[in-house]
Scaffold this active site. Structure first.
Site, PDB file in Angstrom:
ATOM      1  N   ARG A  70       0.828  -1.319  -0.219  1.00  0.00           N
ATOM      2  CA  ARG A  70       0.072  -0.060  -0.172  1.00  0.00           C
ATOM      3  C   ARG A  70       0.838   1.320  -0.013  1.00  0.00           C
ATOM      4  O   ARG A  70       0.561   2.157  -0.526  1.00  0.00           O
ATOM      5  CB  ARG A  70      -0.981  -0.179   1.076  1.00  0.00           C
ATOM      6  CG  ARG A  70      -1.619   1.193   1.498  1.00  0.00           C
ATOM      7  CD  ARG A  70      -2.804   1.233   1.062  1.00  0.00           C
ATOM      8  NE  ARG A  70      -3.854   2.307   2.026  1.00  0.00           N
ATOM      9  CZ  ARG A  70      -3.283   3.441   2.033  1.00  0.00           C
ATOM     10  NH1 ARG A  70      -2.313   4.155   1.387  1.00  0.00           N
ATOM     11  NH2 ARG A  70      -4.265   4.414   2.781  1.00  0.00           N
ATOM     12  N   TYR A 111     -23.847   5.658  -0.158  1.00  0.00           N
ATOM     13  CA  TYR A 111     -22.752   6.410  -0.282  1.00  0.00           C
ATOM     14  C   TYR A 111     -23.065   7.378  -1.577  1.00  0.00           C
ATOM     15  O   TYR A 111     -22.306   8.483  -1.281  1.00  0.00           O
ATOM     16  CB  TYR A 111     -21.598   5.409  -0.541  1.00  0.00           C
ATOM     17  CG  TYR A 111     -21.302   4.696   0.465  1.00  0.00           C
ATOM     18  CD1 TYR A 111     -20.366   5.300   1.577  1.00  0.00           C
ATOM     19  CD2 TYR A 111     -21.353   3.392   0.701  1.00  0.00           C
ATOM     20  CE1 TYR A 111     -19.785   4.673   2.708  1.00  0.00           C
ATOM     21  CE2 TYR A 111     -20.912   2.537   1.948  1.00  0.00           C
ATOM     22  CZ  TYR A 111     -19.968   3.251   2.813  1.00  0.00           C
ATOM     23  OH  TYR A 111     -19.661   2.614   3.819  1.00  0.00           O
TER      24      TYR A 111
HETATM   25  O1  CP3 Z   1     -12.458  -8.374   1.716  1.00  0.00           O
HETATM   26  C1  CP3 Z   1     -11.474  -7.983   1.415  1.00  0.00           C
HETATM   27  O2  CP3 Z   1     -10.285  -8.414   1.894  1.00  0.00           O
HETATM   28  C2  CP3 Z   1     -11.290  -7.505  -0.003  1.00  0.00           C
HETATM   29  C3  CP3 Z   1     -11.346  -5.971   0.235  1.00  0.00           C
HETATM   30  C4  CP3 Z   1     -12.326  -5.065   0.427  1.00  0.00           C
HETATM   31  C5  CP3 Z   1     -12.032  -3.760   0.716  1.00  0.00           C
HETATM   32  N1  CP3 Z   1     -13.407  -3.039   0.841  1.00  0.00           N
HETATM   33  C6  CP3 Z   1     -10.992  -3.169   0.798  1.00  0.00           C
HETATM   34  C7  CP3 Z   1     -10.684  -1.867   1.521  1.00  0.00           C
HETATM   35  C8  CP3 Z   1     -13.779  -5.260   0.473  1.00  0.00           C
HETATM   36  C9  CP3 Z   1     -14.611  -6.598   0.238  1.00  0.00           C
HETATM   37  C10 CP3 Z   1     -14.504  -3.962   0.769  1.00  0.00           C
HETATM   38  C11 CP3 Z   1     -15.775  -3.913   0.740  1.00  0.00           C
HETATM   39  C12 CP3 Z   1     -16.372  -2.716   1.167  1.00  0.00           C
HETATM   40  N2  CP3 Z   1     -15.794  -1.409   1.199  1.00  0.00           N
HETATM   41  C13 CP3 Z   1     -17.727  -2.504   2.072  1.00  0.00           C
HETATM   42  C14 CP3 Z   1     -18.615  -3.545   2.152  1.00  0.00           C
HETATM   43  C15 CP3 Z   1     -18.024  -4.309   3.449  1.00  0.00           C
HETATM   44  C16 CP3 Z   1     -18.205  -3.769   4.838  1.00  0.00           C
HETATM   45  O3  CP3 Z   1     -17.190  -3.603   5.390  1.00  0.00           O
HETATM   46  O4  CP3 Z   1     -19.340  -3.669   5.128  1.00  0.00           O
HETATM   47  C17 CP3 Z   1     -17.871  -1.107   2.285  1.00  0.00           C
HETATM   48  C18 CP3 Z   1     -18.968  -0.647   3.056  1.00  0.00           C
HETATM   49  C19 CP3 Z   1     -16.813  -0.465   1.799  1.00  0.00           C
HETATM   50  C20 CP3 Z   1     -16.598   1.217   1.856  1.00  0.00           C
HETATM   51  C21 CP3 Z   1     -15.355   1.453   2.378  1.00  0.00           C
HETATM   52  N3  CP3 Z   1     -14.116   1.239   1.958  1.00  0.00           N
HETATM   53  C22 CP3 Z   1     -15.142   2.165   3.485  1.00  0.00           C
HETATM   54  C23 CP3 Z   1     -16.159   2.438   4.542  1.00  0.00           C
HETATM   55  C24 CP3 Z   1     -13.610   2.337   3.818  1.00  0.00           C
HETATM   56  C25 CP3 Z   1     -13.307   2.949   5.120  1.00  0.00           C
HETATM   57  C26 CP3 Z   1     -13.155   2.277   6.080  1.00  0.00           C
HETATM   58  C27 CP3 Z   1     -12.051   1.506   6.476  1.00  0.00           C
HETATM   59  O5  CP3 Z   1     -12.407   0.292   6.712  1.00  0.00           O
HETATM   60  O6  CP3 Z   1     -10.929   1.822   6.266  1.00  0.00           O
HETATM   61  C28 CP3 Z   1     -12.887   1.579   2.946  1.00  0.00           C
HETATM   62  C29 CP3 Z   1     -11.711   1.473   2.474  1.00  0.00           C
HETATM   63  C30 CP3 Z   1     -11.158   0.301   2.250  1.00  0.00           C
HETATM   64  N4  CP3 Z   1     -11.584  -0.572   1.635  1.00  0.00           N
HETATM   65  C31 CP3 Z   1      -9.496  -0.256   3.147  1.00  0.00           C
HETATM   66  C32 CP3 Z   1      -9.446  -1.544   2.414  1.00  0.00           C
HETATM   67  C33 CP3 Z   1      -8.394  -2.546   2.805  1.00  0.00           C
HETATM   68  C34 CP3 Z   1      -8.767   0.544   3.780  1.00  0.00           C
HETATM   69  C35 CP3 Z   1      -8.083   1.606   3.265  1.00  0.00           C
HETATM   70  C36 CP3 Z   1      -6.745   1.452   3.236  1.00  0.00           C
HETATM   71  O7  CP3 Z   1      -6.185   0.374   3.184  1.00  0.00           O
HETATM   72  O8  CP3 Z   1      -6.057   2.529   3.071  1.00  0.00           O
END
Ligand code: CP3
Length: 342
Positions: A39, A153
Site C-alpha cells: 500500500r 454512499y
Molecule cells: O475483503 C477483502 O479483503 C477485499 C477487499 C475489500 C475492501 N473493501 C478493501 C478496503 C472489500 C470486500 C471491501 C468492501 C467494502 N468497502 C464494503 C463492504 C464491506 C463492509 O465492510 O461492510 C464497504 C462498506 C466499503 C466502503 C469502504 N471502503 C469504507 C467505509 C472504507 C473506509 C473504512 C475502512 O475500513 O478503512 C473503505 C476503505 C477500504 N476498503 C480499505 C480496504 C483495505 C482501507 C483503506 C486503506 O487500506 O487505506
C-alpha cells in the site's frame, strides 16, 4: 483448471465437505504488515486498487500468510459509483468521500451505466492475474456492493451513522430513488458478469447498510434489486450479506442465492430456522473475539462451529476483520476451524 481446494464452492452448493471452509471478510488489508508495505509502494488506497499487479499481490497475501480457503479480490464496492461517473477519494483514517454527491434529478440522469470491460478493466485484469498466480490453490471470490448500500454512499457523499440524506431521498423522491437504484443494479450486473468472465469462482454482494432501513423500506428499496442481481447471475454461486438485516433473513432466503451471510447479532440456530435447509449460512464470529487470548478465540470459534453444525456452513466473522487485529489471532481462528473435524 480444476481447483485443489474447492471446499468453499462445495459448501456453497450444499455438497458434503470434509470440514468447514473458512475465510475472512476484509482479509486483504491493514491487518497484514505485508499489505501495508505494498500500500505504501502504491502511494494510496485507490492507487493500489487500480494497479492490477499490486491488487493481485495483496489478494494473494492472506492465502499465503493466513491459510484461508479462499481469496477475495482486492478492490472496493465504491468502484461502481466511480465507473458510473461519480469519483471518490479515500481519506486516511476517515474513509470514503464523494466530492460531488448525487443531489438532483439532473445528477442522476448524468450518470452512466458502467461497462465492465472499459470502465472497470483494471479490476478484471487484477482477477486474471490473481487466477494465474493462485494456480488453482483456492477459489477466488468476486464482489460488489448491494444497490441500496451503493446508493447510500452516492447520496450521502461519505460514511454516516444515520445515512439520513440517503434515507431522506427514499421518502421525498421515491421515483428518482428507483431510477438511481436501477442504474446501479444494471451497472452491478455488468460488473459481476465481467468478474465471472475474468475468473471469479463465486460472488458476494455486500449490503452493509441494510440494517438502517425499516423492514418495509428494505422490501421496497433493497430486496427487488438484490433479486434482479441474483436472477441475472447464474454462472457461479452467490452470497448475499445484509448486515444488521435480521428482519429480512427469511426474505433473503427466498432469493436465488446459495449462501446467506450472517453478522454476529444473528443467532445461528434461529437463522437456520428462518432461512430453511436449502441455503448455506456464512459467518458469524464477532470480530472483537479476535482481541481475546488464544484460548478464548479457540473456545468461541468451536462454539460457533457447533452452533452451525457441519453442513452448509462457511466459517467467517460477522463483519470485516478490524485493522488493529493481531494476524496471529486471525491464524488461531483459521486453524481452529481447519482442525475441527466434521
Ligand atoms: O475483503 C477483502 O479483503 C477485499 C477487499 C475489500 C475492501 N473493501 C478493501 C478496503 C472489500 C470486500 C471491501 C468492501 C467494502 N468497502 C464494503 C463492504 C464491506 C463492509 O465492510 O461492510 C464497504 C462498506 C466499503 C466502503 C469502504 N471502503 C469504507 C467505509 C472504507 C473506509 C473504512 C475502512 O475500513 O478503512 C473503505 C476503505 C477500504 N476498503 C480499505 C480496504 C483495505 C482501507 C483503506 C486503506 O487500506 O487505506
Amino acid at each position: 483448471m480444476t481447483l485443489q481446494n474447492d471446499l468453499l464452492l462445495r459448501a456453497a452448493r450444499g455438497e458434503k465437505t470434509e470440514r468447514t471452509p473458512v475465510w475472512l471478510m476484509r482479509q486483504a488489508g491493514r491487518i497484514l504488515a505485508e499489505y501495508r508495505a505494498v500500500r505504501e509502494k502504491a502511494g494510496s488506497f485507490i492507487g493500489l486498487a487500480t494497479t492490477p499487479e499490486l491488487a493481485a499481490e495483496v489478494t494473494l497475501q492472506p492465502v499465503d500468510i493466513l491459510g484461508v480457503d479462499a481469496a477475495i479480490i482486492f478492490s472496493d464496492i465504491l468502484v461502481i459509483p466511480e465507473a458510473m461517473g461519480l469519483p471518490y477519494e479515500m481519506i486516511e483514517k476517515r474513509g470514503p468521500l464523494f466530492p460531488n454527491p448525487v443531489q438532483t434529478e439532473a445528477d442522476v440522469h448524468k450518470l452512466k451505466i458502467a461497462d465492465a470491460e472499459t470502465d472497470l478493466g483494471y479490476v478484471l485484469e487484477a482477477i486474471r492475474i490473481t487466477k494465474r498466480e493462485l494456480n488453482g490453490r483456492v477459489p477466488l471470490i468476486g464482489f460488489a456492493g448491494a444497490p441500496w448500500t451503493i446508493f447510500a454512499y452516492m447520496i450521502e457523499g461519505s460514511g454516516s451513522k444515520t445515512f439520513s440524506k440517503a434515507k431522506r431521498m427514499l421518502y421525498t423522491n421515491p421515483e428518482l430513488s428507483h431510477t438511481l437504484l436501477r442504474k446501479i443494479t444494471d451497472s452491478t450486473i455488468h460488473y459481476l458478469h465481467g468478474q465471472i468472465r475474468a475468473g471469479a469462482d463465486l460472488v458476494q454482494v455486500f449490503d452493509s447498510w441494510a440494517g438502517i432501513l425499516s423492514p418495509e423500506q428494505y422490501r421496497i428499496f433493497s430486496l427487488p434489486y438484490l433479486r434482479q442481481i441474483c436472477d441475472a447471475i447464474q454462472e457461479v454461486p452467490k452470497t448475499i450479506f445484509a448486515k444488521d438485516a435480521w428482519f429480512a433473513r427469511a426474505e433473503i432466503a427466498q432469493l436465488d442465492c446459495n449462501t446467506v451471510g450472517l453478522d454476529w447479532t444473528m443467532d445461528p440456530v434461529e437463522s437456520r430456522k428462518l432461512v430453511g435447509p436449502n441455503k448455506t449460512l456464512q459467518g458469524n464470529l464477532d470480530p472483537c473475539v479476535l482481541y481475546a487470548d488464544f484460548q478464548t478465540i479457540e473456545r468461541e470459534t468451536k462454539k460457533m462451529l457447533e452452533a452451525f453444525g457441519p453442513h452448509r456452513h462457511i466459517a467467517n466473522l460477522g463483519h470485516g476483520v478490524y485493522p488493529d487485529t493481531d494476524p496471529d489471532k486471525v491464524r488461531c481462528f483459521v486453524e481452529t476451524v481447519k482442525n475441527h473435524a466434521n
